[in-house]
Design a protein around this motif. Sequence first.
Motif, PDB file in Angstrom:
ATOM      1  N   TYR A 195       0.841  -1.190   0.000  1.00 34.35           N
ATOM      2  CA  TYR A 195       0.000   0.000   0.000  1.00 34.35           C
ATOM      3  C   TYR A 195       0.881   1.246   0.000  1.00 34.35           C
ATOM      4  O   TYR A 195       2.030   1.214   0.463  1.00 34.35           O
ATOM      5  CB  TYR A 195      -0.898   0.032   1.249  1.00 34.35           C
ATOM      6  N   ASP A 196       0.326   2.356  -0.515  1.00 34.32           N
ATOM      7  CA  ASP A 196       1.052   3.619  -0.424  1.00 34.32           C
ATOM      8  C   ASP A 196       0.637   4.357   0.845  1.00 34.32           C
ATOM      9  O   ASP A 196      -0.161   3.853   1.650  1.00 34.32           O
ATOM     10  CB  ASP A 196       0.827   4.468  -1.679  1.00 34.32           C
ATOM     11  N   GLN A 197       1.167   5.555   1.035  1.00 34.69           N
ATOM     12  CA  GLN A 197       0.907   6.302   2.265  1.00 34.69           C
ATOM     13  C   GLN A 197      -0.549   6.722   2.405  1.00 34.69           C
ATOM     14  O   GLN A 197      -1.033   6.936   3.514  1.00 34.69           O
ATOM     15  CB  GLN A 197       1.806   7.540   2.314  1.00 34.69           C
ATOM     16  N   ALA A 198      -1.261   6.823   1.278  1.00 29.10           N
ATOM     17  CA  ALA A 198      -2.679   7.208   1.318  1.00 29.10           C
ATOM     18  C   ALA A 198      -3.596   6.015   1.535  1.00 29.10           C
ATOM     19  O   ALA A 198      -4.811   6.176   1.618  1.00 29.10           O
ATOM     20  CB  ALA A 198      -3.061   7.925   0.025  1.00 29.10           C
ATOM     21  N   GLY A 199      -3.022   4.812   1.622  1.00 24.38           N
ATOM     22  CA  GLY A 199      -3.830   3.625   1.836  1.00 24.38           C
ATOM     23  C   GLY A 199      -4.299   2.956   0.569  1.00 24.38           C
ATOM     24  O   GLY A 199      -5.102   2.015   0.622  1.00 24.38           O
TER      25      GLY A 199
END
Length: 203
Positions: free
Chosen positions: A148-152
Amino acid sequence: MSISIRQLSIIVMIAFLTACSSKPRTPGTQQPMAAEQRQQQLAAMQQFTVQATMSIKSPAESVTGNLRWQQLNQNEYQARLTNSLLGISLFELSQDLELTELRVRGERYQAANASSLLWQLAGWSIPLHDMALWLRGLPGDSATALQYDQAGHLTSFELLDSTGIRWRLSYRSFFDDALSLPRQLHLQSDDTQIRVVIRSWQQ
């Protein structure tokens, strides 16, 4: 000092333009939902239509076409891939609770495993079983190595399809909407690459 009608008109016009320039503009993008809320909303999407461009490169052949995927409910869908230049149907697929029907080169087939049948008939395959999930950005029960990235946003995962082929799926970009629906996807197995560029979502 008296004000002429012409001067009064100019003053009113300046006031109107000032008010218009200070009025907030509607943004062109929507604020994305929080990750947990977005996952819940994506899972609740049981009816949708996707229009996309799909390119498939395998040892057997290279195919580029227009994909239309219509999800009717949780278990039923209809899909069609047509040649981009000629508009010829490459395959048509429909699934209900009991059976999957596949049409390739004008012939109609019925099978419990559409991915295996497509591979036998066309020389290439797609992980169809969880396609309604991964189109939305959901991994499915068989997915592993989730990232996942930092934004979910789910950015990549691995899946094992019904034919035993292992795929790596990566999300390259998302739409600027509240659900951050996928825009560009890339799937790769040992010998096949699939690229999907989604043009539109309809719910």
